[in-house]
Design a protein around this motif. Structure first.
Motif, PDB file in Angstrom:
ATOM      1  N   LYS A  25      35.534  31.926  39.985  1.00  0.00           N
ATOM      2  CA  LYS A  25      36.271  31.755  38.726  1.00  0.00           C
ATOM      3  C   LYS A  25      36.233  33.043  37.915  1.00  0.00           C
ATOM      4  O   LYS A  25      37.254  33.451  37.317  1.00  0.00           O
ATOM      5  CB  LYS A  25      35.640  30.622  37.902  1.00  0.00           C
ATOM      6  N   GLU A  26      35.108  33.728  37.879  1.00  0.00           N
ATOM      7  CA  GLU A  26      35.008  34.998  37.162  1.00  0.00           C
ATOM      8  C   GLU A  26      35.916  36.058  37.787  1.00  0.00           C
ATOM      9  O   GLU A  26      36.564  36.839  37.075  1.00  0.00           O
ATOM     10  CB  GLU A  26      33.561  35.482  37.152  1.00  0.00           C
ATOM     11  N   LEU A  27      35.988  36.074  39.118  1.00  0.00           N
ATOM     12  CA  LEU A  27      36.844  37.052  39.794  1.00  0.00           C
ATOM     13  C   LEU A  27      38.318  36.764  39.527  1.00  0.00           C
ATOM     14  O   LEU A  27      39.119  37.675  39.361  1.00  0.00           O
ATOM     15  CB  LEU A  27      36.569  37.045  41.294  1.00  0.00           C
ATOM     16  N   GLN A  28      38.659  35.469  39.461  1.00  0.00           N
ATOM     17  CA  GLN A  28      40.035  35.099  39.123  1.00  0.00           C
ATOM     18  C   GLN A  28      40.358  35.511  37.688  1.00  0.00           C
ATOM     19  O   GLN A  28      41.424  36.078  37.421  1.00  0.00           O
ATOM     20  CB  GLN A  28      40.212  33.590  39.292  1.00  0.00           C
ATOM     21  N   ASP A  29      39.440  35.243  36.766  1.00  0.00           N
ATOM     22  CA  ASP A  29      39.661  35.594  35.352  1.00  0.00           C
ATOM     23  C   ASP A  29      39.725  37.104  35.151  1.00  0.00           C
ATOM     24  O   ASP A  29      40.361  37.581  34.205  1.00  0.00           O
ATOM     25  CB  ASP A  29      38.549  35.000  34.486  1.00  0.00           C
ATOM     26  N   ALA A  30      39.072  37.856  36.035  1.00  0.00           N
ATOM     27  CA  ALA A  30      39.104  39.319  35.941  1.00  0.00           C
ATOM     28  C   ALA A  30      40.367  39.900  36.559  1.00  0.00           C
ATOM     29  O   ALA A  30      40.607  41.115  36.458  1.00  0.00           O
ATOM     30  CB  ALA A  30      37.875  39.918  36.621  1.00  0.00           C
ATOM     31  N   GLY A  31      41.174  39.054  37.204  1.00  0.00           N
ATOM     32  CA  GLY A  31      42.413  39.527  37.818  1.00  0.00           C
ATOM     33  C   GLY A  31      42.206  40.225  39.142  1.00  0.00           C
ATOM     34  O   GLY A  31      43.028  41.056  39.550  1.00  0.00           O
ATOM     35  N   LEU A  32      41.136  39.888  39.842  1.00  0.00           N
ATOM     36  CA  LEU A  32      40.799  40.570  41.091  1.00  0.00           C
ATOM     37  C   LEU A  32      41.187  39.779  42.335  1.00  0.00           C
ATOM     38  O   LEU A  32      41.093  40.306  43.452  1.00  0.00           O
ATOM     39  CB  LEU A  32      39.296  40.877  41.136  1.00  0.00           C
ATOM     40  N   THR A  33      41.615  38.517  42.170  1.00  0.00           N
ATOM     41  CA  THR A  33      41.932  37.680  43.323  1.00  0.00           C
ATOM     42  C   THR A  33      43.378  37.205  43.273  1.00  0.00           C
ATOM     43  O   THR A  33      44.000  37.160  42.210  1.00  0.00           O
ATOM     44  CB  THR A  33      41.002  36.453  43.394  1.00  0.00           C
ATOM     45  N   ASN A  34      43.896  36.830  44.460  1.00  0.00           N
ATOM     46  CA  ASN A  34      45.249  36.291  44.531  1.00  0.00           C
ATOM     47  C   ASN A  34      45.215  34.774  44.321  1.00  0.00           C
ATOM     48  O   ASN A  34      44.153  34.185  44.093  1.00  0.00           O
ATOM     49  CB  ASN A  34      45.917  36.670  45.852  1.00  0.00           C
ATOM     50  N   ARG A  35      46.380  34.130  44.455  1.00  0.00           N
ATOM     51  CA  ARG A  35      46.449  32.685  44.175  1.00  0.00           C
ATOM     52  C   ARG A  35      45.683  31.840  45.177  1.00  0.00           C
ATOM     53  O   ARG A  35      45.420  30.656  44.938  1.00  0.00           O
ATOM     54  CB  ARG A  35      47.909  32.235  44.120  1.00  0.00           C
ATOM     55  N   PHE A  36      45.315  32.444  46.302  1.00  0.00           N
ATOM     56  CA  PHE A  36      44.533  31.721  47.303  1.00  0.00           C
ATOM     57  C   PHE A  36      43.025  31.987  47.158  1.00  0.00           C
ATOM     58  O   PHE A  36      42.228  31.476  47.946  1.00  0.00           O
ATOM     59  CB  PHE A  36      44.985  32.116  48.710  1.00  0.00           C
ATOM     60  N   GLY A  37      42.655  32.807  46.180  1.00  0.00           N
ATOM     61  CA  GLY A  37      41.239  33.108  45.968  1.00  0.00           C
ATOM     62  C   GLY A  37      40.736  34.292  46.754  1.00  0.00           C
ATOM     63  O   GLY A  37      39.535  34.591  46.731  1.00  0.00           O
ATOM     64  N   GLY A  38      41.642  34.966  47.500  1.00  0.00           N
ATOM     65  CA  GLY A  38      41.238  36.144  48.264  1.00  0.00           C
ATOM     66  C   GLY A  38      41.483  37.429  47.486  1.00  0.00           C
ATOM     67  O   GLY A  38      41.898  37.404  46.318  1.00  0.00           O
ATOM     68  N   ASP A  39      41.236  38.565  48.130  1.00  0.00           N
ATOM     69  CA  ASP A  39      41.442  39.861  47.472  1.00  0.00           C
ATOM     70  C   ASP A  39      42.900  40.019  47.048  1.00  0.00           C
ATOM     71  O   ASP A  39      43.820  39.812  47.847  1.00  0.00           O
ATOM     72  CB  ASP A  39      41.085  41.006  48.428  1.00  0.00           C
ATOM     73  N   LEU A  40      43.121  40.417  45.800  1.00  0.00           N
ATOM     74  CA  LEU A  40      44.480  40.690  45.332  1.00  0.00           C
ATOM     75  C   LEU A  40      44.992  42.007  45.903  1.00  0.00           C
ATOM     76  O   LEU A  40      46.150  42.126  46.295  1.00  0.00           O
ATOM     77  CB  LEU A  40      44.504  40.741  43.800  1.00  0.00           C
ATOM     78  N   PHE A  41      44.117  43.005  45.953  1.00  0.00           N
ATOM     79  CA  PHE A  41      44.509  44.348  46.390  1.00  0.00           C
ATOM     80  C   PHE A  41      44.046  44.579  47.831  1.00  0.00           C
ATOM     81  O   PHE A  41      42.858  44.440  48.130  1.00  0.00           O
ATOM     82  CB  PHE A  41      43.887  45.406  45.475  1.00  0.00           C
ATOM     83  N   LYS A  42      44.997  44.987  48.677  1.00  0.00           N
ATOM     84  CA  LYS A  42      44.673  45.282  50.074  1.00  0.00           C
ATOM     85  C   LYS A  42      45.483  46.485  50.534  1.00  0.00           C
ATOM     86  O   LYS A  42      46.685  46.568  50.299  1.00  0.00           O
ATOM     87  CB  LYS A  42      44.984  44.082  50.965  1.00  0.00           C
ATOM     88  N   GLY A  43      44.802  47.422  51.214  1.00  0.00           N
ATOM     89  CA  GLY A  43      45.473  48.582  51.776  1.00  0.00           C
ATOM     90  C   GLY A  43      46.103  49.482  50.725  1.00  0.00           C
ATOM     91  O   GLY A  43      47.171  50.042  50.958  1.00  0.00           O
ATOM     92  N   ARG A  44      45.453  49.619  49.594  1.00  0.00           N
ATOM     93  CA  ARG A  44      46.033  50.386  48.477  1.00  0.00           C
ATOM     94  C   ARG A  44      45.048  51.420  47.914  1.00  0.00           C
ATOM     95  O   ARG A  44      43.832  51.184  47.902  1.00  0.00           O
ATOM     96  CB  ARG A  44      46.451  49.452  47.342  1.00  0.00           C
ATOM     97  N   MET A  45      45.612  52.546  47.473  1.00  0.00           N
ATOM     98  CA  MET A  45      44.826  53.475  46.669  1.00  0.00           C
ATOM     99  C   MET A  45      44.647  52.827  45.299  1.00  0.00           C
ATOM    100  O   MET A  45      45.606  52.389  44.679  1.00  0.00           O
ATOM    101  CB  MET A  45      45.548  54.818  46.500  1.00  0.00           C
ATOM    102  N   MET A  46      43.414  52.759  44.837  1.00  0.00           N
ATOM    103  CA  MET A  46      43.107  52.040  43.605  1.00  0.00           C
ATOM    104  C   MET A  46      42.901  53.015  42.446  1.00  0.00           C
ATOM    105  O   MET A  46      42.117  53.962  42.536  1.00  0.00           O
ATOM    106  CB  MET A  46      41.869  51.175  43.788  1.00  0.00           C
ATOM    107  N   VAL A  47      43.620  52.746  41.372  1.00  0.00           N
ATOM    108  CA  VAL A  47      43.523  53.553  40.159  1.00  0.00           C
ATOM    109  C   VAL A  47      42.993  52.645  39.042  1.00  0.00           C
ATOM    110  O   VAL A  47      43.727  51.768  38.567  1.00  0.00           O
ATOM    111  CB  VAL A  47      44.885  54.144  39.761  1.00  0.00           C
ATOM    112  N   PRO A  48      41.750  52.801  38.626  1.00  0.00           N
ATOM    113  CA  PRO A  48      41.216  51.947  37.559  1.00  0.00           C
ATOM    114  C   PRO A  48      41.957  52.147  36.237  1.00  0.00           C
ATOM    115  O   PRO A  48      42.340  53.260  35.886  1.00  0.00           O
ATOM    116  CB  PRO A  48      39.759  52.413  37.437  1.00  0.00           C
TER     117      PRO A  48
END
Length: 578
Positions: free
Chosen positions: A173-196
């Motif tokens: 739930k914390e990861l979902q609220d932080a915007g880090l997961t997709n609608r299935f509860g898995g990683d939102l970002f995959k195969g991407r250069m990440m810019v904080p």
């Protein structure tokens, strides 16, 4: 209610609130106007968006937005908080007791989750050869820049981030609220250069992910959705990295893409930020306006970029910032592309930024056929909408003449057209009756010399020889004590004076408003004069106390005590400057 106070403060620009009572005009990084608390005719009332502080020289009062509303409306703190909360659309009930603690605790956990994710992405990039080649070779980003922006990589397959963070104790739930997961509860970002995405203090509140593999079905960029921490209409990308250069250079360049910011920073042009892939908002400009009033806009030269620039113009007028437009040379579709061609050309484009009115008149003149009546009407209507917003009559006439030349219309006709569209003068709120005969005004010279000491390290010797007890009040004595042992010009409140943060900010604003244009020699002589005055005042107080004691000794016939007191008074008379 501290969290509620900070939420209200973050949502309201102090210059907007005070601007409802006072006609403010920009003066450098601050705003200036006539004091609403006195009948002064020369403006000595200052507002600093950067420090979120106001100061009135005529009454020697100052403080934050809450103290102003308390003064202006005759309210206590609770009343001022309720008034400003309504204005900011903040529900105070959410910040009462348990709810306030819950929100504060939740924000803390979300920040921790984003911080841990940033570490994970950074480590993952160094472990993936494809990501390393993309960031350091294809994008030509060096290690210093990658570290400054904390660039990373989200692994291609699986839910590695979710597993990593849940192992560290974060709930799904914390990861979902932080915007880090997709609608299935898995990683939102995959195969991407990440810019904080970082806030002004450099804390990670979200991410932008740029895909690095060829996949026409996947979006090129993927952003953190709106969360308790991240709101794209408020966030300015690169602000924490750019703010020092913004203060030093006194301007900021706004670009569209986050990677434009990264490229420019690496090239040494560091006063550059982006609007995080969204349209320019008033909140963006207000945030930047706290550091500089000079905004140079460099959006892409396509139709969308031109439209975005147009939309920013009225917002800039409302924000009270000066807007100029950077035009890229032919052959460069965005700043990143131009920087790869020539850093000098990028700096030259910045240095030749065009005043916004000139730019928009040029755009309008190419869109409308001014050889026809309909074209003239459309052109002059659009052009006059911009021109009438100008407050300086000389500048306004300059552009009216320019519009007349382009449209082959007389100046008188344009003035007549514009006068029929004039808006009524703004009405300012009346302030509550305020008694300005306060003790603070008696010690304005104490504040002035302390302000000088905070911004001029050359005055250290003067303060080293001045007892802090000579100053009136705990806050002044604390600053004086700091200046006795510390030296070096300040930009922000040092750790030792955090208890008096608001007072220190008022002193820094006082120094900027009054002494910014003075020479080193003039500041030194002024500080020496004020310190002599303070020391003399202290000695006169001592003399008055000894005189009172002398009367008592004479009345009691104590001749020995009388002689001692008279000798002490004579010594003080010699030390007091006439």
């Amino acid at each position: 209610m501290q969290d509620a106070k900070e939420e209200v403060r973050a949502r309201l620009a102090i210059e907007d609130v005070i601007g409802e009572y006072v006609e403010l005009k920009r003066a450098g990084r601050s705003f200036k106007g006539l004091s609403p608390f006195s009948g002064e005719r020369t403006p000595s009332f200052f507002v600093s968006p950067e420090k979120n502080i106001w100061h009135d020289f005529s009454s020697n009062k100052g403080g934050d937005v809450f103290s102003f509303v308390m003064e202006a409306e005759g309210l206590d703190f609770k009343g001022a908080l309720e008034l400003l909360a309504r204005k900011a659309n903040v529900d105070l009930s959410l910040y009462q007791n348990d709810k306030a603690r819950d929100i504060a605790a939740k924000k803390k956990r979300l920040r921790a989750a984003n911080e841990a994710a940033a570490h994970f992405f950074q480590h993952s990039m160094l472990q993936n050869q494809h990501a390393v080649e993309y960031v350091f070779k294809k994008r030509a980003i060096n290690r210093e820049t990658a570290a400054a922006f904390r660039l990373g990589y989200a692994p291609e397959g699986g839910d590695m981030l979710v597993k990593y963070l849940t192992n560290k104790g974060f709930t799904r739930k914390e990861l979902q609220d932080a915007g880090l997961t997709n609608r299935f509860g898995g990683d939102l970002f995959k195969g991407r250069m990440m810019v904080p995405l970082m806030d002004g203090a450099g804390e990670v509140i979200g991410f932008t992910g740029r895909i690095i593999r060829d996949d026409p079905k996947a979006p090129k960029y993927l952003n953190t959705p709106a969360t308790l921490l991240y709101d794209k209409s408020w966030h300015v990308f690169g602000l924490s990295q750019a703010k020092e250069a913004m203060r030093t250079r006194d301007y900021v360049v706004v670009v569209e893409g986050n990677l434009d910011v990264v490229s420019s920073w690496q090239a040494g042009v560091k006063q550059v930020v982006a609007t995080a892939g969204t349209a320019m908002t008033l909140h963006h400009l207000k945030t930047m306006g706290r550091l500089t009033g000079n905004i140079r806009l460099s959006f892409d030269g396509d139709k969308a970029g031109i439209a975005a620039t147009e939309r920013a113009i009225p917002i800039a007028e409302e924000a009270g910032v000066s807007l100029t437009i950077i035009s890229l040379p032919d052959g460069a579709k965005d700043p990143d592309e131009l920087i790869q061609q020539s850093v000098a050309s990028w700096q030259a484009a910045i240095d030749t930024a065009e005043p916004v009115v000139d730019w928009i008149l040029r755009q309008y003149s190419t869109r409308h056929d001014v050889s026809t009546a309909a074209g003239k009407r459309a052109f002059t209507t659009a052009a006059l909408e911009v021109t009438k917003a100008l407050k300086d009559p000389v500048e306004q006439e300059h552009y009216l003449q320019k519009i007349a030349e382009v449209s082959n219309t007389t100046l008188e006709t344009l003035q007549r057209k514009m006068s029929t569209r004039e808006e009524p003068d703004k009405q300012y709120k009346k302030v509550a009756h305020v008694d300005t005969s306060n003790d603070e005004s008696r010690y304005a010279h104490h504040d002035s010399v302390l302000a000088l000491g905070l911004v001029d390290s050359a005055l250290h010797e003067l303060f080293a020889n001045t007892e802090s007890a000579l100053f009136v009040g705990e806050k002044r004595q604390a600053v004086a004590a700091y200046l006795r042992t510390s030296h070096g010009a300040l930009q922000d409140t040092p750790e030792e004076l955090q208890k008096y943060d608001e007072y220190v900010k008022i002193l820094l604003l006082r120094a900027d408003a009054r002494y910014a244009g003075w020479t080193d020699t003039d500041r030194f002589h002024e500080a020496a004069r004020l310190l002599r005055r303070i020391k003399d005042e202290h000695k006169k107080q001592q003399k008055q106390q000894l005189t009172d004691q002398l009367r008592d000794a004479e009345a009691s016939g104590d001749e020995t005590r009388v002689r001692e007191l008279m000798q002490a008074i004579q010594t003080l008379n010699k030390e007091i400057h006439s």
